[in-house]
Design an enzyme around this catalytic site. Structure first.
Site: not given
Length: 267
Positions: A153-155, A157
């Site tokens: 999810v970080y990736v 974003s």
């Protein structure tokens, strides 16, 4: 933007990590600093630490909430006028397998990392366009170029930020506006956000990252990747079959295992 002297600089997530370090640097260069941060204790401490370097104002704001962004931006514009330089620096990471995420984990990550830079920019870009001068710096991540387990999810974003940020740069060129856009893609930075990460590639020192980001703004650089080898990622993805790329990045460099012992910043 050759000089930051007498410019008004706003930094989100500006009361800790590289945000705070960048704040000190712009003050030393003669700029006026505006800090946005969610943590009141960090804001108080940062104000005490940085006020001796120049003019500093701080606002407590949760950038995951569009209404807070809008209301706080209105106060900033009323009290300080046009923001000359905006550094979208606030960010979070959850650090677990995708199936372990909750709706809240996903929403919060995207709200802060992907949506907030766009909302904040939407508030301050019109002022830059009106004076035909300004700079927007978006702190993305090398994770916006390389897929990585326990960072899905970080990736997502950060991929979003890179695509939006560089599209914005091209729009400014098409409109012939003197508003620069710099997209920053650093590897892991030793600020506490990624505590527990183990990496063969050296983890970046925050002081060095902060200096390079401010220099990139002054030089109107388009992309800033740290370390320099980050710039070869897209080229490698283009010429290597996926399995070969996975073997090299995941097996040889060990990138896909860097998050195995992730702990993150203590609350």
């Amino acid at each position: 933007m050759k000089s930051l002297k007498d410019k008004t600089v706003l930094i989100t997530g500006g009361a800790s990590g590289i945000g705070k370090l960048m704040g000190q640097l712009v003050l030393q260069k003669g700029a006026k600093l505006i800090i946005w941060d969610i943590n009141p204790h960090n804001i108080e401490q940062t104000m005490a630490d940085l006020s001796g370097y120049g003019k500093v104002a701080a606002y407590q704001v949760d950038v995951s909430l569009p209404e807070q962004i809008r209301a706080t931006a209105a106060m900033v514009k009323q009290q300080h006028g046009i923001v000359d330089v905006l550094i979208n620096n606030a960010g979070i990471v959850v650090g677990k397998y995708f199936h372990e995420h909750t709706y809240q984990d996903i929403g919060k990550t995207m709200d802060i990392n992907a949506d907030a830079p766009m909302y904040v920019t939407l508030e301050f870009l019109p002022g830059m366009l009106a004076q035909n001068s300004g700079h927007i710096c978006n702190i993305a991540s090398s994770g916006g170029l390389i897929s990585n387990p326990k960072m899905s999810v970080y990736v997502a974003s950060k991929w979003s930020v890179i695509g939006w940020s560089d599209s914005l740069r091209i729009e400014m060129q098409q409109l012939k506006k003197n508003v620069g856009v710099t997209t920053v893609m650093p590897y892991y930075i030793n600020t506490g956000m990624f505590d527990g990460v183990r990496s063969v590639i050296p983890i970046l020192k925050p002081e060095k990252v902060a200096r390079k980001v401010i220099r990139a703004i002054e030089q109107n650089r388009i992309f800033l990747g740290m370390p320099w080898s980050i710039h070869f990622v897209r080229f490698s993805q283009g010429i290597m079959p996926v399995r070969l790329f996975d073997w090299f990045v995941g097996g040889v460099l060990g990138i896909y295992k860097t998050m195995e012992h992730f702990k993150g910043r203590k609350q």
